[in-house]
Design a protein around this motif. Structure first.
Motif, PDB file in Angstrom:
ATOM      1  N   ARG A  17      -4.006  -3.937 -11.353  1.00  0.00           N
ATOM      2  CA  ARG A  17      -4.686  -2.658 -11.104  1.00  0.00           C
ATOM      3  C   ARG A  17      -6.027  -2.587 -11.837  1.00  0.00           C
ATOM      4  N   ASN A 108      -0.070  -1.920  -0.973  1.00  0.00           N
ATOM      5  CA  ASN A 108       0.332  -0.519  -0.996  1.00  0.00           C
ATOM      6  C   ASN A 108       0.250  -0.094  -2.465  1.00  0.00           C
ATOM      7  N   PRO A 109      -0.896   0.447  -2.904  1.00  0.00           N
ATOM      8  CA  PRO A 109      -1.111   0.725  -4.328  1.00  0.00           C
ATOM      9  C   PRO A 109      -0.033   1.591  -4.982  1.00  0.00           C
ATOM     10  N   GLY A 110       0.601   2.444  -4.223  1.00  0.00           N
ATOM     11  CA  GLY A 110       1.661   3.285  -4.779  1.00  0.00           C
ATOM     12  C   GLY A 110       2.939   2.524  -5.056  1.00  0.00           C
ATOM     13  N   GLU A 111       3.093   1.372  -4.418  1.00  0.00           N
ATOM     14  CA  GLU A 111       4.294   0.556  -4.588  1.00  0.00           C
ATOM     15  C   GLU A 111       3.923  -0.912  -4.711  1.00  0.00           C
TER      16      GLU A 111
END
Length: 132
Positions: A17, A108-111
C-alpha cells in the motif's frame, strides 16, 4: 507450505500500500517453512509492472540472514492492479526454484490478496500459505 506470522503478513500488505501505484519487493527469511524476518527492498525499476531488487541491498540481506542462521524462504512483490498470480515476466525471472514467490495483490484495495507460488523452470505451482 509457507507459514507467515500475522505481523509479517500485515507488513507485506502495508508495504504494498505504501508503494502504490508502483510494485514493491522484498525478501522473507526464516527457518524450515516458517518466516521470521521481512526485508523491504528497493525496486530499482520503479515500475507498476515489474521489479528489480537493488543488488547491494540483496547482498546485505543474504549476509544478515546467514549471520542469524536463517535462510531466504521467499521473494515477495506486489501487483498494484492485477491479481496475485505470477506474470509471464515473474515466471521468466524466477531463477531460484527452492525459494517461494509471494505476491500481494491490491487489485481490490479493500481486500488485498496474498498468495505464494513455487516456480521452477517455467512451471508454476500454487503453494499453501498459512498465517500464524
Amino acid at each position: 507450505m509457507l507459514k507467515i506470522p500475522v505481523s509479517i503478513h500485515d507488513d507485506l500488505i502495508a508495504h504494498a500500500r505504501e508503494g502504490f501505484p508502483l510494485e514493491v519487493c522484498g525478501i522473507l527469511g526464516g527457518a524450515d517453512d516458517t518466516v521470521s524476518a521481512i526485508y523491504r527492498m528497493t525496486n530499482t525499476d520503479a515500475s507498476n509492472e515489474h521489479f528489480m531488487m537493488e543488488p547491494r541491498e540483496q547482498f546485505s540481506v543474504v549476509k544478515d540472514l546467514r549471520a542469524k542462521g536463517l535462510a531466504m524462504l521467499a521473494i515477495y512483490h506486489s501487483h498494484p492492479e492485477t491479481p496475485a498470480r505470477p506474470s509471464r515476466e515473474d515466471i521468466r525471472l524466477a531463477l531460484t526454484p527452492q525459494v517461494s514467490h509471494v505476491i500481494v495483490s491490491l487489485a481490490n484495495p479493500g481486500e488485498p490478496v496474498v498468495k505464494s507460488y513455487k516456480i521452477n523452470d517455467g512451471n508454476v505451482e500454487p503453494e499453501p500459505l498459512e498465517t500464524i
